[in-house]
Scaffold this active site. Structure first.
Site, PDB file in Angstrom:
ATOM      1  N   GLY A 285      51.860  25.005  42.876  1.00 32.81           N
ATOM      2  CA  GLY A 285      50.767  25.941  42.680  1.00 32.81           C
ATOM      3  C   GLY A 285      49.427  25.265  42.869  1.00 32.81           C
ATOM      4  O   GLY A 285      49.347  24.137  43.355  1.00 32.81           O
TER       5      GLY A 285
ATOM      6  N   CYS B 221      44.471  45.711  40.107  1.00 27.31           N
ATOM      7  CA  CYS B 221      44.407  46.027  41.522  1.00 27.31           C
ATOM      8  C   CYS B 221      43.108  46.706  41.911  1.00 27.31           C
ATOM      9  O   CYS B 221      42.870  46.985  43.081  1.00 27.31           O
ATOM     10  CB  CYS B 221      45.604  46.853  41.925  1.00 27.31           C
ATOM     11  SG  CYS B 221      47.088  45.841  41.863  1.00 27.31           S
TER      12      CYS B 221
END
Lengths: 365, 365
Positions: free
Chosen positions: B161, B36
């Site tokens: 995907g 992150c």
């Protein structure tokens, strides 16, 4: 920011300075790969996805990995989840146009299944790390605006997404629809019929072979307009004209997607492509590239990647003619019958005939 | 490839050679940013997203951009589309574990809304361009296997995907659920109650400050296990114990996500964090980093980014205690009451008290 007029924007061309960027700013330099050229080759992908093999399902209930969208039966009777995602890199220099193209491309996979109502969109964004803060803010705002304007045009909304920093500018989205069974055209029902294609040829960087710049610019503008165009009306009409099967043409080129579509038919079929509609001047460019030893985008092989292409549809010849007429009256844009479907006794294939007819498409802009 | 035992895998550690890679192969070197840490800063993101401002909706019907998942009313009465996406870069060197973490992280946003049934997953993959073909095949297969095993554990399937080439290895997914209204806990109903948190602190690269390697490895393994853990049981129990509000803790750290959650409450509230559960040895590492002039992951400020964290939940104190007991019996993993919610007369805030209690969490592996 107010909504932007697409055609005006394309005709004017992108002005970096007018948008607060340096004169030499080039969006497409933010990545080494453009549009669908970034795709992992199809055979490699199929190999890598073999982990899923035991799950792979394409039947009346469900469509799995490997086609335009997946279709999933829900816990709620009669309803299906139809969903698709795509992301790639800039291939034109106007971030606004790239936003439109990205959104149109993602939606196109729903439209290829005959689903014309998108219930939600997510936006995927990788912000290039070597942008200055000013560049980043300008580019991202324009991209978002383009993406949003296309979503507005499609009567849908963007209600989520993810943004990360990335070496290249990465653009994409997710489109989702919860549809009734009857809204979905599954790629299963091929039978003898005509092949129909709305052409939206597009090209990456063009090397100079003694070409006329003005003609290139005209072609480029036409390509932009085609890539931004939504296949939504095309999707709506699939039902009315009883399409047997449909897919959208993107990274694997028209022949690659025809092969994919042939592969999933219930009975063995042959898709025979007899006509290649080509944006004006592009055949000349490809010929010159090939004469110089290049591949000419593999255009005449049907392998020219498209980022946001049209639909490749199988339907009866009679219906195809009427479909083209009605679509033209709605979109003011052409479509063509490009070939036919023949029965086959063994494995399904798609092929382009020798001496395929090259149909040159002049710009309507 | 057969399913892999997660805990065994974590305890053994990743062996590049045993997996067909060179001895010096390090997955996390394929990107300059981890987990992150790749997020665009929150304030920048909110600014860039202002294009959507006229659309921003958080009410009883709908939840828009800016929270864990978006919630969209569908054309079908009583049903809501709940959807989330996330993508980021490798932060551990075992591609299999990264697959599990990625899937757990994406699902967590659904779970944060109390939605425990995921109807479909899409997998997003950027394959690093500087991998050899052998490396690519090994890494992608392991990643997919991990992603799939986590999806299996969550009783869901991956049915679509996109895969592109990218300078960095990029990993992500999309989770979607079509849920009844009653399945969803909207982040709107904050009232006076206790804050509860299942802690899953995680860290990036650890610089050496005269630390004990064995302790770091133990902490690392605990972190891996925590990041792979699904918040699914935590989500299921939200309903039983009448949670008022819930979010999952990821890139903005526990305080950042508490702020987000506070911001969307109907009435002004203050989230007061009185306890920070911290994985054993991590507080010592952070202290040493801070003593040396570093930020110590901003751990004690509550700003330490987590890639796949636990849920931050508001519920009554009595229910919180019972919730923790039942969750422990299901997951064999701890949860804690970490603070309280107070009424406020003006803007909602979240804060950590001075001299916050550091609760050290020892590994259960």
């Amino acid at each position: 920011m107010a909504s932007i007029n697409l055609i005006e924007r394309i005709l004017e061309g992108f002005d970096p300075v007018g948008n607060g960027l340096d004169n030499d700013f080039v969006l497409t330099k933010l990545t080494a790969m453009k549009g669908c050229g970034c795709k992992v080759p199809r055979d490699v992908l199929l190999q890598l996805l073999e982990t899923f093999k035991t799950d792979l399902v394409i039947n009346n209930e469900e469509v799995d990995i490997g086609l335009d969208s997946c279709v999933i039966p829900l816990r709620h009777p009669g309803l299906r989840l139809v969903q698709t995602t795509d992301f790639f890199y800039p291939l034109v220099d106007d971030p606004y146009i790239m936003g439109r193209i990205t959104c149109a491309n993602v939606l196109s996979d729903l439209y290829a299944m005959g689903v014309s109502e998108c219930d939600n969109m997510l936006m995927l964004l990788g912000v290039a790390v070597d942008l200055t803060e000013t560049q980043r803010d300008i580019i991202v705002r324009l991209f978002i605006q383009g993406f949003k304007d296309a979503a507005d045009e499609a009567d849908t909304k963007i209600r989520g997404g993810q943004t990360v920093r990335c070496p290249w500018l990465l653009l994409g989205g997710v489109a989702t629809s919860v549809a009734n069974e009857s809204e979905i055209i599954k790629p299963l029902e091929g039978s003898r019929c005509k092949l129909l294609r709305m052409d939206k040829e597009k090209y990456g960087k063009i090397e100079e072979f003694g070409l006329v710049s003005a003609k290139i610019m005209t072609a480029f503008k036409q390509v932009c307009e085609q890539m931004c165009r939504l296949n939504r009306n095309a999707a709506k009409l699939l039902h009315k004209y009883e399409a047997h099967s449909s897919t959208d043409v993107t990274g694997f080129g028209i022949l690659g997607h025809a092969e994919n579509l042939a592969r999933v038919q219930k009975q063995p079929v042959e898709f025979i492509i007899e006509k290649l509609p080509i944006i004006e001047y592009m055949d000349e460019i490809a010929d010159k590239m090939i004469a110089a030893g290049g591949e000419g985008f593999r255009l005449f092989e049907g392998r020219s990647a498209e980022t946001s292409g049209g639909l490749l549809i199988a339907m009866s010849e009679k219906n195809a003619k009427e479909y083209i007429q009605e679509l033209h009256s709605l979109d003011r844009a052409p479509a063509w019958i490009i070939g036919r479907v023949a029965a086959k006794t063994n494995d399904s294939v798609a092929r382009i005939i020798p001496n395929v007819l090259r149909q040159s498409i002049s710009s309507s802009l």
